[in-house]
Design an enzyme around this catalytic site. Structure first.
Site, short mmCIF file in Angstrom:
data_model
loop_
_atom_site.label_atom_id
_atom_site.label_comp_id
_atom_site.label_asym_id
_atom_site.label_seq_id
_atom_site.Cartn_x
_atom_site.Cartn_y
_atom_site.Cartn_z
CE LYS A 107 -3.09 2.82 2.66
NZ LYS A 107 -3.51 3.17 4.04
N GLY A 168 -7.75 9.25 10.29
CA GLY A 168 -7.98 9.31 11.73
C GLY A 168 -9.04 10.29 12.18
CB ALA A 194 -8.27 7.82 5.38
N GLY A 195 -10.97 7.97 7.17
CA GLY A 195 -12.10 8.83 7.47
C GLY A 195 -13.32 8.13 8.05
#
Length: 265
Positions: A107, A168, A194-195
């Site tokens: 990744k 985060g 993310a989120g």
């Protein structure tokens, strides 16, 4: 995998096939045992780890994450978290390949600054090209820009991972319109990265048609991480099943649940 899913609905990332569409990280837990139990509860098969922040053998004598998260059980996805240049990201992937006996699935994330943790797209493109040319299978963290997502796919990335919101933050998907645009043109898996903060965020991403969701903080910083991991697993499954079922059309006015034709009153 939920038995309601058709067999052909397996997640395919390059030549690899997975039952679970939830991918999880390994950071921010209180200890390795909590990490192990939460990941087990999530049902995830792909587990990502930050090579620059995690010992996977480069520090002999220290606790090794791979003792808790075995490569025999999970597909380990080394990531380049903490890298701010293409050079550092490429070096980190090569280190991971050496430590993991030739493992080529990575990744890629190249960050722009410490405050927002938004991707530095210029450096990401440079690193992606170099890694692909070196034989890596690259899953790439990027902005929610449809044109950049398309370019990364055309370069040869095996999955494109647009952020739903800052890493985060737990804000959920801030720009579903762009995610839809990315999905319309994609020929590789699109994975929200993310989120996500709640199970409903994960379900929403899957209902849009995303092929998977990757998360860490939403589980690790929950008051009960293991319970949250179970909830996220169910949320991703429900969202995918709902997407496959096809939602009803939206209407501007009410529509009776029971037809009135043929009634006597």
């Amino acid at each position: 995998m939920n038995s309601a899913f058709p067999p052909q609905d397996l997640l395919r990332v390059d030549s690899r096939v997975f039952n679970s569409r939830l991918m999880v990280g390994t950071g921010k837990y209180r200890n390795l045992e909590e990490t192990r139990l939460a990941i087990e509860a999530s049902g995830a098969e792909i587990v990502t780890l930050a090579v620059r922040r995690t010992n996977i053998g480069q520090n002999p004598g220290e606790p090794n994450l791979l003792d808790a998260i075995s490569p025999d059980k999970y597909t380990i996805l080394p990531n380049t978290a903490g890298c701010y240049t293409a050079k550092d990201a490429v070096r980190t992937c090569k280190l991971a390949r050496e430590l993991l006996n030739g493992h080529d699935l990575v990744k890629l994330e190249v960050l722009g600054d410490e405050k927002t943790l938004y991707p530095n797209i210029t450096e990401t493109l440079i690193a992606a090209e170099e890694l692909i040319n070196d034989g890596f299978k690259v899953m790439v963290y990027t902005s929610d820009d449809p044109l950049i997502a398309q370019r990364l796919e055309q370069m040869g990335c095996v999955a494109v991972m647009p952020l739903g919101a800052p890493i985060g933050s737990g804000l959920g998907l801030r720009n579903p319109y762009n995610i839809r645009l990315i999905l319309e043109n994609a020929q590789v898996p699109i994975i929200v990265d993310a989120g996500v903060g709640t199970p409903s965020d994960a379900t929403f991403a899957m209902e849009l048609g995303c092929h998977g969701v990757l998360m860490n903080t939403a589980i690790a910083h929950a008051q009960q991480p293991i319970s949250m991991a179970q909830a996220m697993r169910k949320a991703v499954e429900a969202g995918r099943e709902g997407y496959l079922a096809g939602r009803m059309p939206r209407k501007g006015y009410a529509s009776a649940s029971s037809p009135g034709d043929g009634t006597f009153f």
